[in-house]
Design an enzyme around this catalytic site. Structure first.
Site, PDB file in Angstrom:
ATOM      1  N   CYS A 231      34.202  52.571  37.164  1.00 50.90           N
ATOM      2  CA  CYS A 231      34.391  52.134  35.772  1.00 50.90           C
ATOM      3  C   CYS A 231      33.210  52.383  34.854  1.00 50.90           C
ATOM      4  O   CYS A 231      33.306  53.125  33.891  1.00 50.90           O
ATOM      5  CB  CYS A 231      34.693  50.649  35.721  1.00 50.90           C
ATOM      6  SG  CYS A 231      36.019  50.157  36.782  1.00 50.90           S
TER       7      CYS A 231
ATOM      8  N   HIS B 205      32.873  46.430  29.853  1.00 53.45           N
ATOM      9  CA  HIS B 205      32.104  46.739  31.078  1.00 53.45           C
ATOM     10  C   HIS B 205      30.917  47.671  30.845  1.00 53.45           C
ATOM     11  O   HIS B 205      30.579  48.501  31.703  1.00 53.45           O
ATOM     12  CB  HIS B 205      33.024  47.316  32.167  1.00 53.45           C
ATOM     13  CG  HIS B 205      32.547  46.993  33.562  1.00 53.45           C
ATOM     14  ND1 HIS B 205      33.160  47.418  34.714  1.00 53.45           N
ATOM     15  CD2 HIS B 205      31.463  46.281  33.972  1.00 53.45           C
ATOM     16  CE1 HIS B 205      32.502  46.990  35.764  1.00 53.45           C
ATOM     17  NE2 HIS B 205      31.464  46.295  35.337  1.00 53.45           N
TER      18      HIS B 205
END
Ligand SMILES: *[C@@H]1O[C@H](CO)[C@@H](O)[C@H](O)[C@H]1NC(C)=O
Ligand SMILES: *[C@@H]1O[C@H](CO)[C@@H](O)[C@H](O)[C@H]1NC(C)=O
Length: 581
Positions: free
Chosen positions: A84, A146
């Site tokens: 990610c 994130h």
């Protein structure tokens, strides 16, 4: 006469590019001075084998399939990383994550591990949102970030989306994890926590023994030394136990702009809230131009799905979650239709990297179609080949498939060009403009080489040899894993990128990806094109390495440890709790 002709010819020649440009521009509809809206959908951990239009006939994804029917579907669309944080950093900056220090490093972590860490997308990186903002766009992100929050204090928000070019944020600054749902088994540092427990008990016993011995005059150290030593150790354990005790509170919270609205978040209502946020953003900004990045929390574990979709798919929790995400896309596409924006909105769909083979939480595992590997498994095709769909009715053709190699980083260059912005000139941008390819004006990809890293280790390289229309791929190393799935990385959650966790290939393995997309049959070293192709790739790697400069490592050591001083908190730390909506 001759001179006149020459002059005329010269004039016409000079005009020629201008005419071409005019012709090209006239194929793009006149809206807000040629500025389309952008709606970018990014799924989390969705595999290329899990979408109807990519061949999955047991999951229902009618809304993603609709995008493909109305637009261009890419079959060779490559994420810049297999996890990610690095993949998203590259997506937003158009640069390999190694250029921004967002890759991870041997012995460190692979992604940002907490919402409260001092690492994040460096403030001197320029996202496409920032450039579009300068071009008059209203920019929004709904969902997962994130990429860090704070640098030095609990509300400097240096890495927050609002400081990276977005006017509006609603979502999760971290990522979903199992711990976000109370009933699920934890997935953070599980082995380390077991060790911690063990050592804490050991320490308590040692301390007790030391105290008794001291009392009996058997320990030749002063009380002072003993107490100071004990304090340090207690502090150490307190730190770690506090970090893990409230994982859900520390990480699973929703924010609107800079304000926390829900801590911890309620997963049962999040999907619905995200849909409403997206719809309302579109309707607020229908006069445009706008950019909306819908960064799904689906289909990351814990695969929490709203009642309406639970038990409805053929693939348990996992499949239910995918079908719910597709429904969300349908709702948002409905809003674009309803506001009459469909023809001046470029809609894009992708996933940040391949599906997680370990599956977790259910028997259904991630599925990457014919491609080998998955999330976190280095530079293998299943780790990085993802769905990619562009829809822009009237500008890009409908129902079209393009097999040319493209990258998620291309979105950067493409949306900046279309939005009238200029690429930053003081740094290397790795993404390419895809408009000519999408419009059918070009039939070949603008890419020659792509470099596939696992942390900061170069695992594989792809070369598109245009003269014979072949895509080659060299493997320098690959993580050790069992291709069968479950426990793919030998029981650990993520494969290693270096050291004992990888197999080095020297000489490197070469695959003809055009004929062998599953990377099954490495070509022999002594015959055929091996030498020539590997040499060509070596040269490109050497050039690429020259273009890299050392930058601060954002995912490394202290930059990636829970820091209570940076903890976003709705309340008075450590009592972080609120439900404002
Ligand atoms: C569809 O995706 C699911 C979930 O990953 C997978 O288990 C299944 O094998 C796929 N089905 C087909 C026909 O590709
Ligand atoms: C950002 O700053 C770091 C130093 O803090 C530097 O190494 C890096 O090159 C800078 N990046 C850009 C894109 O200017």
């Amino acid at each position: 006469m001759g001179r006149l002709c020459r002059e005329l010819c010269e004039k016409t020649m000079a005009l020629f590019p201008a005419v071409l440009l005019l012709l090209w521009a006239s194929t793009i509809p006149e809206t807000h001075g040629n500025k389309p809206n952008f709606v970018l959908f990014m799924a989390d951990d969705l595999g290329i084998g899990e979408v109807g239009c990519y061949g999955n006939n047991t999951l229902r994804t009618p809304n993603i399939d609709r995008l493909a029917r109305e637009g261009v579907r890419l079959t060779h669309h490559i994420a810049a990383a297999s996890l990610c944080t690095p993949s998203r950093a590259a997506f937003l900056t158009g640069r390999y994550p190694i250029r921004s220090g967002m890759t991870g490093h041997e012995g460190g972590y692979l992604v940002l591990m907490w919402s409260a860490v001092s690492g994040g997308l460096p403030t001197n990186e320029t996202t496409f949102a920032k450039i579009l903002q300068e071009q008059g766009y209203t920019t929004g992100i709904i969902g997962k970030w994130h990429l860090g929050v704070n640098c030095r204090s609990k509300n400097d928000f240096c890495y927050h989306p609002l400081n990276h070019g977005f006017d509006y944020f609603y979502g999760l600054t971290y990522t979903l994890i199992n711990d976000c749902e109370e009933s699920m088994p934890s997935e953070i540092h599980v082995p380390f926590r077991a060790k911690l427990q063990f050592y804490a008990q050991l320490f308590a016993m040692t301390l007790l023994t030391a105290m008794v011995s001291k009392r009996m005059g058997l320990l030749p150290v002063s009380w002072k030394v003993l107490v100071i030593f004990a304090c340090f150790v207690v502090l150490y354990f307190t730190y770690w136990f506090a970090a893990y005790a409230f994982l859900r509170y520390w990480n699973c919270f929703l924010m609107r702009d800079f304000e926390i609205t829900e801590q911890p978040m309620d997963l049962e209502t999040t999907a619905g809230k995200m849909v409403n946020e997206a719809k309302s953003f579109i309707s607020r900004n229908k006069e445009g131009p706008f950019l909306l990045f819908v960064s799904f929390l689906h289909i990351h574990s814990p695969h929490s799905t709203t009642e309406k979709f639970r038990g409805k798919s053929k693939h348990e929790r996992y499949g239910d979650n995918i079908e719910e995400m597709d429904w969300m896309i349908g709702e948002i596409l409905g809003a674009i239709d309803q506001e009459g924006l469909v023809n001046n909105t470029l809609t894009y769909f992708t996933s940040d990297h391949g599906a997680h083979l370990e599956g977790m939480n259910s028997k259904s595992q991630g599925f990457n179609g014919i491609y080998r590997g998955g999330k976190g498994i280095g530079g293998l095709e299943g780790a990085i080949r993802v769905p990619g769909i562009f829809r822009w009715p009237g500008v890009f053709p409908a129902n079209t498939i393009i097999d040319e190699p493209t990258s998620l980083m291309d979105i950067y260059t493409t949306v900046i060009k279309l939005g009238g912005g200029k690429l930053p000139e003081d740094r290397i941008i790795d993404g390419k403009d895809l408009v000519p390819l999408m419009q059918g004006l070009d039939s070949v990809s603008p890419h020659d080489f792509m470099f596939h890293y696992c942390t900061d280790q170069l695992h594989t390289v792809r070369w598109y040899q245009k003269s014979n229309h072949t895509v080659w791929k060299v493997h320098y190393m690959s993580p050790k894993f069992t291709p069968e799935g479950a426990g793919a990385c030998y029981g650990t959650k993520f494969c290693s990128c270096s050291g004992n966790g990888v197999i080095l290939h020297d000489p490197p393995l070469l695959y003809n990806l055009s004929g062998d997309p599953s990377e099954k049959n490495p070509l022999p070293h002594d015959v055929g094109p091996y030498q020539e192709v590997v040499q060509e790739i070596e040269q490109a790697v050497a050039m690429h390495k020259i273009s890299l400069h050392p930058v601060p490592q954002q995912l490394y050591k202290f930059n990636n440890m829970w820091d209570p001083r940076l903890q976003p908190c709705c309340g008075t730390f450590p009592l972080c709790w609120c439900q404002k909506e």
